[in-house]
Design a protein around this motif. Structure first.
Motif, mmCIF file in Angstrom:
data_model
loop_
_atom_site.group_PDB
_atom_site.id
_atom_site.type_symbol
_atom_site.label_atom_id
_atom_site.label_comp_id
_atom_site.label_asym_id
_atom_site.label_seq_id
_atom_site.Cartn_x
_atom_site.Cartn_y
_atom_site.Cartn_z
ATOM 1 N N ASN A 3 1.140 -1.406 0.253
ATOM 2 C CA ASN A 3 0.516 0.061 -0.408
ATOM 3 C C ASN A 3 1.268 1.136 -0.369
ATOM 4 O OD1 ASN A 3 -2.410 -0.921 0.106
ATOM 5 N ND2 ASN A 3 -2.584 -1.772 2.529
ATOM 6 N N GLU A 4 0.251 2.498 -0.224
ATOM 7 C CA GLU A 4 0.784 3.905 -0.531
ATOM 8 C C GLU A 4 0.805 4.068 0.571
ATOM 9 O OE1 GLU A 4 0.002 7.638 -2.498
ATOM 10 O OE2 GLU A 4 0.609 6.446 -4.098
ATOM 11 N N ILE A 44 12.896 -9.216 2.500
ATOM 12 C CA ILE A 44 12.036 -8.732 1.319
ATOM 13 C C ILE A 44 11.817 -7.635 0.943
ATOM 14 C CG2 ILE A 44 9.627 -8.484 0.694
ATOM 15 C CD1 ILE A 44 8.494 -11.039 2.570
ATOM 16 N N LEU A 45 12.426 -7.984 -0.395
ATOM 17 C CA LEU A 45 12.079 -6.235 -0.998
ATOM 18 C C LEU A 45 11.817 -5.985 -1.438
ATOM 19 C CD1 LEU A 45 15.648 -4.586 -2.709
ATOM 20 C CD2 LEU A 45 13.883 -5.450 -4.180
ATOM 21 N N VAL A 46 10.707 -5.035 -1.786
ATOM 22 C CA VAL A 46 9.753 -4.115 -2.728
ATOM 23 C C VAL A 46 9.656 -2.601 -3.328
ATOM 24 C CG1 VAL A 46 7.262 -3.486 -1.826
ATOM 25 C CG2 VAL A 46 8.139 -5.502 -0.929
ATOM 26 N N ASP A 50 8.950 5.534 -9.201
ATOM 27 C CA ASP A 50 8.465 6.405 -8.403
ATOM 28 C C ASP A 50 8.112 6.421 -6.801
ATOM 29 O OD1 ASP A 50 8.738 8.258 -10.970
ATOM 30 O OD2 ASP A 50 6.718 7.084 -11.497
ATOM 31 N N TYR A 51 8.619 5.135 -6.724
ATOM 32 C CA TYR A 51 8.582 4.971 -5.003
ATOM 33 C C TYR A 51 9.989 4.508 -4.679
ATOM 34 C CZ TYR A 51 3.557 4.936 -5.500
ATOM 35 O OH TYR A 51 2.194 5.089 -5.874
ATOM 36 N N LYS A 52 10.460 4.843 -3.024
ATOM 37 C CA LYS A 52 11.225 4.626 -1.990
ATOM 38 C C LYS A 52 11.766 3.025 -2.125
ATOM 39 C CE LYS A 52 11.896 8.938 0.324
ATOM 40 N NZ LYS A 52 11.421 9.591 1.471
ATOM 41 N N ILE A 53 13.134 2.228 -2.195
ATOM 42 C CA ILE A 53 12.438 0.754 -1.941
ATOM 43 C C ILE A 53 11.966 0.442 -0.206
ATOM 44 C CG2 ILE A 53 13.837 -1.334 -1.809
ATOM 45 C CD1 ILE A 53 15.583 -0.048 -4.765
ATOM 46 N N ASN A 54 11.363 -0.461 -0.220
ATOM 47 C CA ASN A 54 11.503 -1.000 1.415
ATOM 48 C C ASN A 54 11.860 -2.554 1.107
ATOM 49 O OD1 ASN A 54 10.117 -1.729 3.471
ATOM 50 N ND2 ASN A 54 8.282 -1.122 3.177
ATOM 51 N N LEU A 72 4.766 1.661 0.390
ATOM 52 C CA LEU A 72 6.130 2.262 -0.011
ATOM 53 C C LEU A 72 5.616 3.790 -0.113
ATOM 54 C CD1 LEU A 72 6.465 0.410 -3.361
ATOM 55 C CD2 LEU A 72 7.994 0.167 -0.775
ATOM 56 N N SER A 73 6.483 4.516 0.046
ATOM 57 C CA SER A 73 6.600 5.389 -0.097
ATOM 58 C C SER A 73 7.017 6.355 -1.654
ATOM 59 C CB SER A 73 6.480 6.917 1.284
ATOM 60 O OG SER A 73 6.790 6.516 2.291
ATOM 61 N N PRO A 74 6.050 7.604 -1.138
ATOM 62 C CA PRO A 74 6.683 8.217 -3.155
ATOM 63 C C PRO A 74 7.633 8.411 -3.121
ATOM 64 C CG PRO A 74 4.336 8.915 -2.153
ATOM 65 C CD PRO A 74 5.185 7.743 -0.558
#
Length: 167
Positions: A3-4, A44-46, A50-54, A72-74
């Motif tokens: 989710n954003e 886990i990498l997501v 246009d989003y920062k990697i988590n 995920l943050s923009p």
């Protein structure tokens, strides 16, 4: 589930990497990942453009084999402006707001009828200047680093007074 952070909406087509395997989220932000029963923790990498990697380590012990949520943050945050007239406090429509990188204008927007305009600007961006102008008002120039990007910024434009005009 992916989710954003801003509005908790699902993010489709995000890449989820686990044990060198890539899967992608569906339209509901869900990626199904097969895991071995003897696995206890996974890295886990997501990521999505246009989003920062988590990247997170998660516990997947038998008692927790369920849906895990990632946010995920923009990569770019919108800077939201509200422009009002200093003397009346009313919204200023069609004020020109320009974002400069060095001396080059990179974005130009006009305020709406409610005096609002927004820009996608990286929070980490350096050397960003912002100007706000409207005929009949003094121009405002700002340094982005002095803005609080966590909330809308309100700017007051000062009307130019014609010294030849009789009050």
């Amino acid at each position: 589930m992916i989710n954003e952070t801003r509005d908790n909406s699902s993010i489709a087509n995000a890449r989820v990497e686990i044990l060198s395997t890539n899967v992608y989220t569906d339209t509901n932000g869900i990626a199904k990942i097969p895991v071995k029963k003897n696995q206890r923790e996974l890295k886990i990498l997501v990521e999505k453009a246009d989003y920062k990697i988590n990247i997170r380590n998660i516990d997947i012990s038998d008692s927790s084999l369920q849906q895990k949520e990632f946010k995920l943050s923009p990569a770019h945050e919108d800077i939201l402006f509200k422009v009002v007239s200093e003397d009346e406090g009313k919204a200023v429509e069609d004020a020109v707001i320009q974002v400069f990188s060095g001396d080059t204008s990179v974005i130009t927007k006009y305020t709406s009828t409610d005096g609002m305009a927004s820009f996608p600007v990286k929070k980490s961006a350096k050397g960003i200047k912002i100007t706000i102008k409207k005929e009949g008002y003094q121009q405002v120039t700002l340094d982005k680093n002095l803005l609080d990007l966590s909330r809308p910024e309100q700017f007051k434009l000062v009307p130019i007074v014609d010294k030849n005009q009789t009050p």
